[in-house]
Design an enzyme around this catalytic site. Structure first.
Site, PDB file in Angstrom:
ATOM      1  N   ILE A 190       0.819  -1.206   0.000  1.00 38.96           N
ATOM      2  CA  ILE A 190       0.000   0.000   0.000  1.00 38.96           C
ATOM      3  C   ILE A 190       0.856   1.261   0.000  1.00 38.96           C
ATOM      4  O   ILE A 190       0.352   2.375  -0.152  1.00 38.96           O
ATOM      5  CB  ILE A 190      -0.971   0.008   1.199  1.00 38.96           C
ATOM      6  N   HIS A 191       2.183   1.129   0.159  1.00 35.02           N
ATOM      7  CA  HIS A 191       3.058   2.300   0.219  1.00 35.02           C
ATOM      8  C   HIS A 191       3.092   3.022  -1.130  1.00 35.02           C
ATOM      9  O   HIS A 191       3.069   2.387  -2.188  1.00 35.02           O
ATOM     10  CB  HIS A 191       4.474   1.888   0.634  1.00 35.02           C
TER      11      HIS A 191
ATOM     12  N   HIS B  13       8.945  -5.348   2.762  1.00 35.14           N
ATOM     13  CA  HIS B  13       8.719  -4.735   1.450  1.00 35.14           C
ATOM     14  C   HIS B  13       9.996  -4.887   0.626  1.00 35.14           C
ATOM     15  O   HIS B  13      10.559  -3.920   0.120  1.00 35.14           O
ATOM     16  CB  HIS B  13       8.295  -3.276   1.602  1.00 35.14           C
TER      17      HIS B  13
ATOM     18  N   ASP C  39      -4.548 -12.095  11.203  1.00 33.75           N
ATOM     19  CA  ASP C  39      -5.937 -11.674  10.993  1.00 33.75           C
ATOM     20  C   ASP C  39      -6.662 -12.633  10.070  1.00 33.75           C
ATOM     21  O   ASP C  39      -7.846 -12.444   9.787  1.00 33.75           O
ATOM     22  CB  ASP C  39      -5.997 -10.251  10.447  1.00 33.75           C
TER      23      ASP C  39
ATOM     24  N   ASP D  98      -0.325  -4.513  12.651  1.00 35.00           N
ATOM     25  CA  ASP D  98      -0.287  -3.667  11.456  1.00 35.00           C
ATOM     26  C   ASP D  98      -1.592  -2.881  11.364  1.00 35.00           C
ATOM     27  O   ASP D  98      -2.120  -2.622  10.276  1.00 35.00           O
ATOM     28  CB  ASP D  98      -0.062  -4.509  10.198  1.00 35.00           C
TER      29      ASP D  98
END
Length: 386
Positions: free
Chosen positions: A140-141, A198, A251, A277
């Site tokens: 998502i960066h 990442h 999750d 996160d």
């Protein structure tokens, strides 16, 4: 003030359950774990129930309670995030600042320094997740903000590591293949905790970074290439390096339970850390929010951008513990260590946090039979969930 917590089953020293015992607290520290019948009659007693366990430590918390650290890089933002996650058992945390502009990162560093000086409850330092990442594994960066590490970055990060109290840490997630080895050496020498994330690094590059002092892996499996037979990559190194620390987002969306089980069995549970996160949605009712100009939507426990990219999580630490016990064939005792002791070891504060034993900080969580949080204490100060 000296007082004793009574009535709960105590996870003593993170290894043994004790019934009929009390935890004696004075000046924010545990001074004794003793049979209730042996308590000095003059000591104030405070009743609790269920399970009394070490407070959870989350080393990757982007936001909570409607606040994102990137949007509110100030003491108020850090405090609000900590308060939101305390309701779910987190008594120690690293506010996590993801890839952003250099000016915004300077604000986050300054906010961390000031929040530490003000002794913000539960603050254990800061996590800079980027911007020194591999754009090929950006998640998502924002790729436009991912950049190389320069001398000013090194100066700012090492200065913060020097200025923080000795029980706080600067944690940086980086792609080792995108950062000069000399820069890694400088950060390690300053006491900065480094993780690979990442990243598209080869196994050889990860092994070299580990030899230089890299501690482990940020959200294992996510934003890194999968293990293959001829290119094992970061995941392969993690599986075969039991001394590395691995963050796991349990999750049940970021990684399959089967993959998580495989990682725990290959690596061993020790040094496997539960992380959230978490984004601003935890402890907040709205199902949409903005992240660096992109709309993020919460649905069925997932946070996604419009293109389906996962954008952090809607996870809290108590839920992570429950999921680990219920879905990963991990004992409650091990799951609690994954939520407390192993993160403390990662941050090199295991002599202060992660256990219920004399001399340790009184950071505690009370859980009911369903592993929901019924109370918490930070440095001996108790506050029920909000």
């Amino acid at each position: 003030m000296t007082y004793a917590l009574i009535g709960a089953r105590i996870f003593n020293d993170n290894t043994t359950w004790l019934d009929g015992y009390a935890v004696v607290i004075d000046a924010g520290r545990i001074t004794a774990v003793t049979p209730e019948g042996a308590l000095d009659p003059a000591i104030e007693r405070q009743s609790t129930s269920g399970l009394l366990v070490p407070g959870f430590i989350d080393v990757q918390v982007n936001g909570g309670g409607g606040v994102l650290f990137n949007d509110s890089p100030n003491v108020e933002g850090i405090t609000a995030i900590g308060a939101a996650h305390r309701a779910y058992g987190t008594t120690g945390f690293l506010p996590t600042f993801i890839t952003d502009t250099p000016a915004r990162m300077r604000q986050a560093i300054a906010a961390t320094r000031e929040a530490a000086a003000q002794q913000a409850p539960g603050l254990l330092g800061v996590h800079l997740e980027g911007p020194f990442l591999n754009p090929a594994r950006k998640g998502i960066h924002d790729p436009a903000l991912i950049r190389p590490m320069d001398d000013d970055d090194i100066r700012q990060i090492t200065a913060l590591a020097h200025d923080l109290p000795e029980n706080m840490r600067v944690h940086v997630t980086l792609a080792p293949e995108m950062v000069e080895a000399t820069a890694i050496d400088q950060l390690i020498a300053a006491g900065v905790v480094l993780s690979a994330g990442h990243t598209a690094a080869s196994a050889e590059a990860i092994i070299d970074a580990r030899a230089r002092g890299l501690s482990g892996f940020t959200h294992l499996f996510n934003a890194m290439p999968p293990l293959t037979s001829r290119d094992p990559g970061p995941v392969g190194v993690a599986f075969t390096d039991p001394e590395s620390f691995c963050g796991l987002i349990v999750d049940l969306h970021h990684a399959s339970p089967i993959a998580l089980k495989a990682a725990i069995r290959a690596h061993g549970p020790e040094r496997m850390m539960l992380v959230t996160d978490a984004m601003s949605s935890v402890g907040f009712s709205e199902d949409t929010f903005a992240l660096l100009g992109r709309q993020i939507t919460r649905a069925d426990g997932r946070l996604t951008a419009d293109d389906g990219t996962l954008a952090g999580s809607d996870l809290d630490m108590a839920s992570a513990v429950r999921n680990t016990v219920n879905c990963l064939d991990v004992s409650l005792e091990e799951a609690l260590r994954m939520a407390s002791l192993y993160p403390a070891m990662f941050l090199r504060v295991e002599n202060e946090l992660g256990r219920i034993t004399p001399g340790y900080q009184a950071n505690l969580v009370a859980l009911d039979a369903d592993l929901n949080v019924s109370g918490s204490w930070i440095n001996g100060i108790g506050t029920p969930p909000q």
